[in-house]
Design an enzyme around this catalytic site. Structure first.
Site, mmCIF file in Angstrom:
data_model
loop_
_atom_site.group_PDB
_atom_site.id
_atom_site.type_symbol
_atom_site.label_atom_id
_atom_site.label_comp_id
_atom_site.label_asym_id
_atom_site.label_seq_id
_atom_site.Cartn_x
_atom_site.Cartn_y
_atom_site.Cartn_z
ATOM 1 C CE LYS A 173 -1.174 -3.342 -6.492
ATOM 2 N NZ LYS A 173 -1.944 -2.587 -5.561
ATOM 3 C CB SER A 205 6.940 0.252 9.687
ATOM 4 O OG SER A 205 7.002 -0.835 8.813
ATOM 5 N NE ARG A 208 -4.883 -4.661 2.965
ATOM 6 C CZ ARG A 208 -4.881 -3.753 3.936
ATOM 7 N NH1 ARG A 208 -5.396 -4.034 5.114
ATOM 8 N NH2 ARG A 208 -4.333 -2.573 3.736
ATOM 9 C CB CYS A 209 -12.068 -3.345 2.938
ATOM 10 S SG CYS A 209 -13.193 -4.699 2.656
ATOM 11 C CG HIS A 268 10.674 0.596 0.118
ATOM 12 N ND1 HIS A 268 11.368 -0.589 0.002
ATOM 13 C CD2 HIS A 268 9.395 0.249 0.428
ATOM 14 C CE1 HIS A 268 10.541 -1.595 0.237
ATOM 15 N NE2 HIS A 268 9.340 -1.121 0.493
ATOM 16 C CD GLU A 317 9.901 -9.182 -3.863
ATOM 17 O OE1 GLU A 317 10.628 -10.190 -3.792
ATOM 18 O OE2 GLU A 317 9.273 -8.862 -4.870
ATOM 19 C CG HIS A 353 5.597 -10.146 2.527
ATOM 20 N ND1 HIS A 353 6.738 -9.845 1.839
ATOM 21 C CD2 HIS A 353 4.801 -9.061 2.427
ATOM 22 C CE1 HIS A 353 6.643 -8.625 1.331
ATOM 23 N NE2 HIS A 353 5.473 -8.136 1.666
#
Ligand code: GLN
Ligand code: ZN
Length: 758
Positions: A114, A432, A514-515, A641, A665, A694
């Site tokens: 980030k 999910s 990616r947006c 989470h 994670e 991933h």
């Protein structure tokens, strides 16, 4: 007086660059066409800025993937494994960004992080001993010349050498590339002088983070010799995302021609200028237009800052607080949307105009009478009739008691064990299940009106029933409904709560192509009616095993939206927390016994300086989370989470969230975090992800068993859960089933070793 823009969005107003680049990846667009298209895009950006009256227009802020990666490429920081692929230049660049798998080899991408406290991600440069740093690329020079040919003499912008050095991963024990990096920048100075540049901007956001004395000294010594080389080139040292408190004195003492400071996020910027003054031989570029948020600037506030600064600095420039990369292009793209609301927003293009308007006002002694000023004042005066008194009253009524769940953790653990009848090392997933074509089609058809809401619901129920059946077959202990009704964990909640506004084209680059389209928190947030209860209860009606109610936490909703500026982040968070609390209580009332409240983004907005963590952010973020669940019965088990594991440094705060179970994670990051869980005396039960979702790879049963066994060396069995490390929405159905079967088999095998159960 000069206006200056730190950087401009580059993905294209309609995400053109994204689509071109993705076409190029798929082989549907040639390299030459991609380059040609990008050139047109840059040209349009420069023209827009010129038409808006910007004096120092950036070049080099364009990127096919990321600006830090561009700098790495420029400096020859291309690790050997990528050079060995022997690809073309652009292909090598993309191999570093996204990895390469093909005829010439199989190499993973560089890691991504980030970008400070934003939701933008940069590629972490890697400097290995085999690739000595030296100037070897030409992108910034080419783009400068390209603009010049169009009649725009730009201000080239580059990541500064100190920030680059600090962000880079340096491999090789003897490798100390600081000198080479600075030498390459000296050469860059020479080149730009020859090409006829007047200003060069070096971005040094690392200066707004905690630096120790040694680092400040290093900064000073490296820059003093570099600046000897600048000749007639003017150097603008640009900082953003905060204030430069540790090194303000050093920065203003060095030979920069301009210093850019952030007056939006930099709480200490103005006090620093007042305390230490500002040298007469430099320009102070005042970042007063917020580059991170979408609200129209309040000229009243900006002019107050400028007027103060004028007392201390002889030369002032005006600009944005950071690059405009972090906001969408223009409100003009929102055709047909609610103009009344839109008129209160300023996206990148509108911010250009604000910057030039502020320059006009700053040069006008009677600015309070200037129509630009009075019109702005008026538009803010008429703002929003959206305070909800009932919400305000609830927020004001919150007491310490209402934030605290009783009884305490240990007592709850006992009653929950009895109530839920869970085995040792219980198994579950994060929420999910694969978002198959069918799942997405059901949502998009409803949106387009191709199916009725009844048809949509009946399809949804079918998918949920199948998902429950699958989990039962696999033998998981706590089930989920699969989240098939959700496109995005924040958007779905925003759409179901009042107070959010959704743009049509408000795209912001997150990484590469990616947006994201963050919702705007428009007014007081309220939950009008339950919206997850029916779906979760339907799933629960199909099984006797507990089904987890899935909620998104208030801090994640806040952090992934454009926040309000008229009330504090704390107040917004509490409003959202109250809405989530209502939902949690309704789920409980409807018979749901386990509720998970996801806080995927709690860590990312931690202030950049450690000293600001507890007084600010964490002092309200953690209580806001507690508010969501403090009203449930002791028998209701609360899960949370997080998508990352680097929370060692705030581990006490995570424990203070007072959830019963936390999953996170851990599959990729060794067992470091599990060790600190042990060392810190963590009370919350933990589900460190036992495999990486991933990747499509199916983890063998033995591998999961080993992961669980090594966790058991650090965590007592009564406190350990077995689960994947994040939601399964991006995975395929087959690998998911296979992976989860192995997960359950592994948990059963280890369970037997621990308690001898059959
Ligand atoms: N419950 C969410 C899911 O499984 C969590 C997503 C996330 O952590 N980003 O998809
Ligand atoms: Zn996650």
């Amino acid at each position: 007086m000069l206006t200056s823009i730190i950087g401009y969005p580059r993905i294209g107003a309609a995400r053109e660059l994204k689509f071109w680049t993705e076409d190029y990846f798929k082989g549907n667009l040639g390299e030459a066409s991609l380059l040609e298209n990008a050139k047109r895009l840059r040209s349009a950006h420069w023209q827009t800025q010129r038409e808006s009256g910007i004096d120092l227009i950036p070049s080099g802020d364009f990127s096919f993937y990321d600006g830090v990666l561009d700098a790495a490429f420029l400096l020859g920081a291309v690790p050997k494994r990528y050079r060995d692929l022997k690809l073309g230049s652009l292909e090598t660049y993309f191999a570093m960004a996204r990895g390469y798998q093909g005829e010439k080899g199989d190499v993973k991408a560089l890691s991504m992080r980030k970008w400070f406290n934003t939701n933008y991600h940069y590629i972490v440069p890697e400097i290995d001993e085999d690739a000595p740093i030296r100037l070897c690329g030409g992108k910034p020079f080419d783009e400068f010349l390209e603009a010049k040919a169009q009649g725009v003499v730009t201000k080239p912008v580059l990541i500064g050498p100190f920030t680059f050095l600090k962000l880079a991963k340096i491999t090789g024990a003897k490798n100390n590339p600081a000198k080479e990096i600075f030498a390459a920048y000296a050469e860059i100075f020479d080149r730009f002088q020859t090409l006829g540049a007047s200003w060069l901007q070096l971005d040094e956001p690392i200066l707004v983070t905690d630096l120790n004395e040694k680092e400040v000294l290093l900064f000073h010594s490296l820059y003093s010799s570099l600046l000897d080389r600048k000749g007639s080139l003017k150097i603008l040292l640009q900082t953003y995302f905060g204030d430069i408190r540790d090194c303000y004195k050093e920065v203003t003492r060095l030979g920069f021609d301009g210093v850019g400071l952030d007056f939006v996020e930099g709480a200490q910027s103005l006090p620093l200028v007042k305390k230490y003054g500002f040298p007469d031989d430099k320009i102070l570029f005042a970042g007063v237009v917020n580059g991170k948020n979408i609200w129209k600037n309040r000229f009243e506030d900006s002019m107050r800052i400028i007027s103060e600064l004028k007392k201390y600095a002889a030369h002032i420039g005006v600009g944005s607080s950071c690059s405009l990369l972090h906001v969408p292009y223009t409100i003009k793209a929102e055709n047909g949307a609610d103009w009344e609301k839109l008129s209160l927003f300023a996206f990148a293009q509108e911010k250009l105009k604000e910057v030039s308007d502020i320059k006009i006002l700053a040069q006008d002694d009677g600015f309070t009478q200037n129509p630009l000023y009075t019109a702005n004042l008026q538009s803010h005066g008429s703002r929003r009739g959206v305070t909800d008194e009932s919400v305000r009253a609830r927020v004001n009524g919150i007491t310490e008691d209402s934030l605290t769940r009783t009884p305490g953790f240990d007592e709850r653990a006992v009653v929950q064990k009895k109530a839920l009848k869970l085995p040792l090392l219980p198994t579950t997933t994060i929420g999910s299940f694969p978002q198959t074509k069918e799942v997405k089609l059901n949502r998009s058809r409803l949106k387009k009106g191709e199916i009725t809401p009844e048809q949509y619901q009946s399809n949804l129920k079918e998918m949920i029933a199948e998902c429950v059946k699958l989990q039962t077959k696999i033998g998981l202990d706590i089930l989920v409904h699969g989240e098939f009704e959700r496109n995005d964990m924040v958007e779905y909640f925003g759409e179901n709560l009042s107070g959010f506004f959704f743009t049509k084209q408000g795209w912001v680059q997150s990484y590469g192509t990616r947006c994201v389209k963050p919702p705007i928190i428009w007014s007081d947030v309220k939950r009008e009616r339950p919206f997850t209860v029916d779906t979760i209860c339907f799933a629960q009606s199909l099984t006797s095993k507990p089904v987890k109610g899935m909620l998104t936490g208030p801090i994640t909703i806040l952090n992934w939206s454009f926040p309000r500026e008229d009330i504090s982040a704390r107040e917004s968070a509490i409003q959202i927390a109250l809405a989530i609390r209502d939902e949690a209580l309704d789920l409980e009332r409807a018979g749901i016994r386990v509720i998970q409240i996801d806080e995927a983004a709690i860590r990312e907005k931690l202030p950049l300086r450690k000293s600001d963590w507890h007084d600010g952010y964490l002092s309200w973020a953690i209580p806001a989370f507690r508010l969501t669940h403090s009203g449930v019965h002791p028998t209701t088990q609360i899960h949370t989470h997080m998508c990352y594991s680097e929370f060692q440094d705030i581990i006490k705060d995570i424990d203070a969230m007072d959830a019963d179970v936390i999953s996170f994670e851990a599959a990729r990051s060794s067992l470091e975090i599990v060790k600190s869980v042990k060392d810190s005396g963590f009370r919350t039960a933990v589900g460190p992800g036992v495999y990486d979702i991933h990747s499509p790879r199916v983890p063998p049963k033995e591998e999961i068993e080993n992961a669980v066994r090594s966790m058991l060396k650090l965590i007592p069995a009564e406190k350990l859960w077995v689960n994947p490390d994040c939601g399964l929405k991006t995975r395929g159905t087959e690998e998911t089933e296979a992976s989860l079967k192995n997960l359950v088999a592994a948990a059963i095998a280890v369970r037997r070793e621990v308690d001898g159960s059959a």
